[in-house]
Design an enzyme around this catalytic site. Structure first.
Site, short mmCIF file in Angstrom:
data_model
loop_
_atom_site.label_atom_id
_atom_site.label_comp_id
_atom_site.label_asym_id
_atom_site.label_seq_id
_atom_site.Cartn_x
_atom_site.Cartn_y
_atom_site.Cartn_z
N ARG A 1 20.27 -28.36 -2.24
CA ARG A 1 21.73 -28.27 -2.46
C ARG A 1 22.26 -29.46 -1.70
NH1 ARG A 1 23.87 -23.14 -1.86
NH2 ARG A 1 25.80 -24.04 -0.88
N LYS B 1 30.58 -22.16 -0.48
CA LYS B 1 31.86 -21.29 -0.97
C LYS B 1 32.20 -20.42 0.20
CE LYS B 1 31.37 -19.52 -5.04
NZ LYS B 1 31.22 -19.50 -6.38
N GLU C 1 30.17 -18.31 -9.90
CA GLU C 1 30.62 -16.78 -9.77
C GLU C 1 32.33 -17.11 -9.32
OE1 GLU C 1 28.75 -14.63 -6.43
OE2 GLU C 1 30.29 -13.07 -6.78
#
Ligand code: ATP
Ligand code: MG
Length: 582
Positions: free
Chosen positions: A280, A290, A53
């Protein structure tokens, strides 16, 4: 794909020579892909995607995902798309698109063709939303956000149907068209999928598909006043692109059922992508989220996304981490199905191993103390003789050759390398003690000069001209070899030393907020450092080893600034020694 920045890592090795995430390995995802190819699933095709994103810069966690997505596509003769999941106009920006493309190229990966964008599918997604409405599988809800979340219930707690859930297809279509055409205020209505308000998976309790949001989108401008949610856009975007293996992190595990539901109820033209989740990447003493990184940047806790204290790719790059070392680290940790946290020292050991091979050596004194050689000769003009001493550039690579280092009467040595009253384990310079100066002579300390406060400001030595070859002809030994820089020839520099960004191994473990564990002294700036002249010949962005001190990256914008990349000591080896033997 175009890049606005050079794609070579600081070591000068071109990423095209080593772009894969490692050998076609044996983690569970690769096993799955291999089995799919053998069984002819997806017609033997492999298409992955990396779907950031554009609301921040890439970090080391993304590097793991990138190495998997791009690595697997490369290893199995497939394609990996770079697709921006740009469904939230409030937080996204072109700046991040450009940054992500540049960082990806630096890491050694480029997508075939131009990057793709979920926003290019807005029209298709909208048609599919109408299709769902037509099937009686989506409805317009007039409740506000709070009412919708309350109605969802919770784990073990029943959901409540919205009072608008039984609207007719015609009414829903008309209202949804009104949403799109701007007939309603922001937040007045949403479109929800009509699945099951009692579903055990909360994601399936009539999730929101569209919101009204009059917000300028960096690509579609003001064309839309409704925006799809990430969950509505993601799986369908994969399907539109013909993605076969949709790899994502474990937190999307519970979303898979929803993505599969959407895909089975809209007329996707080709294969239906299959999602597989992996752990992750998390590292000790830092954060790989983030959102948390964005907060550090916004709070001014660091200087920006490229601050070398951050685990962002730009931060690591500025700090001197070679892209190849990051790729090798990612290949080494592989993909696992359960979350775990890796020691940051492991990542550093990959960096150190690579730099030990590639970095040329220079001498630098970070906290200078004057050393004057009282028996050093003068030349015919009465000035101290300047001798050029030959030093090896890289003992790991003969091809790097040698350099000449000027040596003269007044030198700088490291303040730490001298002690007036040394304890028994201190073998470096002290009154009466003889040591070797690297690539030069043996010197013996004969005198100490102090200032009014009693602080040592200069040490005086004699040198032995017979030790030019690095040893004494009479066979006497010294216990220390020290680095030095000639005072008259030294370059001034500022050096940034870095410590852990978070003092706790697991930031936030105690209080729940990682920022509580922020290390306020994670950066120490040393001014007045002294470098040998040849350090000035290294290109900005290059990493060199300052002998005995560690690896340092020369800053690109401010070439007199050097960032410590990693120290010399292999802390990972020490950690392994402490682990119980099996
Ligand atoms: P964050 O959770 O850090 O805010 P994100 O998931 O919102 O990150 P995206 O830009 O959406 O960031 O991520 C793009 C891809 O990178 C996703 O497929 C995501 O699963 C993956 N990714 C993000 N963080 C990590 C991580 N720490 N380890 C491995 N993969 C990650
Ligand atoms: Mg995400």
């Amino acid at each position: 794909m175009t890049s606005t920045e050079p794609s070579s890592p600081p070591t000068g090795r071109h990423p095209a020579t080593a772009t894969s995430a490692g050998a076609a390995g044996s983690d569970f995802i690769r096993e799955l892909v291999r089995a799919d190819i053998e069984q002819g699933t997806f017609g033997g095709r492999v298409c992955t995607r990396f779907p950031p994103e554009p609301n921040g810069y890439l970090h080391i966690g993304h590097a793991k995902a990138i190495c998997l997505d791009f690595g697997i596509a490369q290893e199995f003769g497939g394609v990996c798309n770079l697709r921006f999941d740009d469904t939230n106009p409030l937080t996204e920006d072109e700046e991040f698109v450009d940054g992500i493309i540049a960082d990806l190229a630096w890491l050694g990966f480029t997508s075939e063709g131009p990057p793709l964008y979920a926003s290019d599918y807005f029209e298709q997604l909208h048609q599919w939303a109408e299709h769902l409405i037509g099937q009686g599988l989506a409805y317009v809800d007039d409740q506000d956000g709070d009412a919708i979340s309350a109605g969802r219930g919770g784990f073990g707690q029943a959901g409540v149907d919205s009072p608008f859930r039984s609207r007719t297809v015609e009414e829903n279509l008309e209202l949804f068209r009104g949403m799109r055409s701007g007939a309603f205020a922001d937040g007045a209505r949403v479109l929800r999928a009509k699945i099951d308000m009692q579903h055990e998976n909360m994601q399936m309790r009539d999730p929101v598909m569209y919101r009204i949001r009059r917000s300028h989108h960096f690509r579609t401008g003001d064309a839309w006043v409704i925006y799809p949610t990430y969950d509505w856009a993601h799986g369908q975007s994969d399907a539109i692109e013909g993605v076969t293996h949709s790899l994502c992190t474990l937190e999307f595990d519970s979303h898979r059922q929803l993505y599969d539901w959407y895909l089975s109820h809209v007329p996707v033209p080709g294969d239906v992508p299959r999602q597989t989740e992996f752990a992750r990447l998390e590292l000790t003493h830092t954060v790989t989220s983030k959102r948390k990184l964005a907060q550090l940047v916004a709070d001014g806790a660091v200087d920006g996304w490229d601050d070398p204290r951050l685990p962002t790719l730009r931060g690591l790059r500025k700090r001197g981490y070679p892209a190849s070392a990051i790729r090798e680290f990612c290949a080494f940790i592989g993909a696992a199905r359960t979350n775990s946290r890796h020691a940051i020292e492991l990542l550093e050991s990959f960096v150190r191993t690579e730099l030990n091979r590639t970095a040329i050596r220079r001498m630098a004194v970070l906290r200078p103390l004057r050393l004057v050689i009282t028996n050093w000769p003068d030349d015919a003009d009465g000035r101290p003789v300047v001798e050029l001493r030959e030093a090896v550039n890289n003992p790991e690579n003969d091809a790097d050759g040698v350099r000449q280092v000027p040596f003269s009467r007044v030198l700088y040595i490291e303040r730490d390398d001298f002690m007036e009253d040394p304890p028994s384990q201190f073998f470096r310079l002290s009154p009466g003690r003889e040591v070797r100066l690297r690539a030069a002579y043996f010197v013996t300390c004969t005198e100490v000069v102090k200032d009014a406060d009693g602080e040592v400001v200069e040490v005086r030595c004699t040198y032995d001209p017979a030790t030019a070859g690095g040893s004494a002809p009479d066979g006497r030994k010294v216990k220390a070899t020290m680095h030095w820089v000639s005072a008259d020839h030294a370059l001034d520099a500022t050096v940034a030393l870095y410590d852990r960004l978070f003092s706790a191994e697991v930031p936030g473990e105690a209080t729940g907020d990682p920022l509580d564990d922020l290390n306020p002294t994670a950066r120490e700036l040393l001014t007045g450092c002294k470098l040998e002249p040849a350090a000035g010949d290294t290109a900005p962005g290059t990493v060199v080893q300052f002998e005995r001190l560690g690896y340092f990256a020369r800053d690109i914008e401010t070439p007199t600034l050097w960032h410590r990349t990693v120290g010399l000591r292999d802390e990972w080896a020490n950690i392994q020694k402490r682990l119980p033997k099996r």
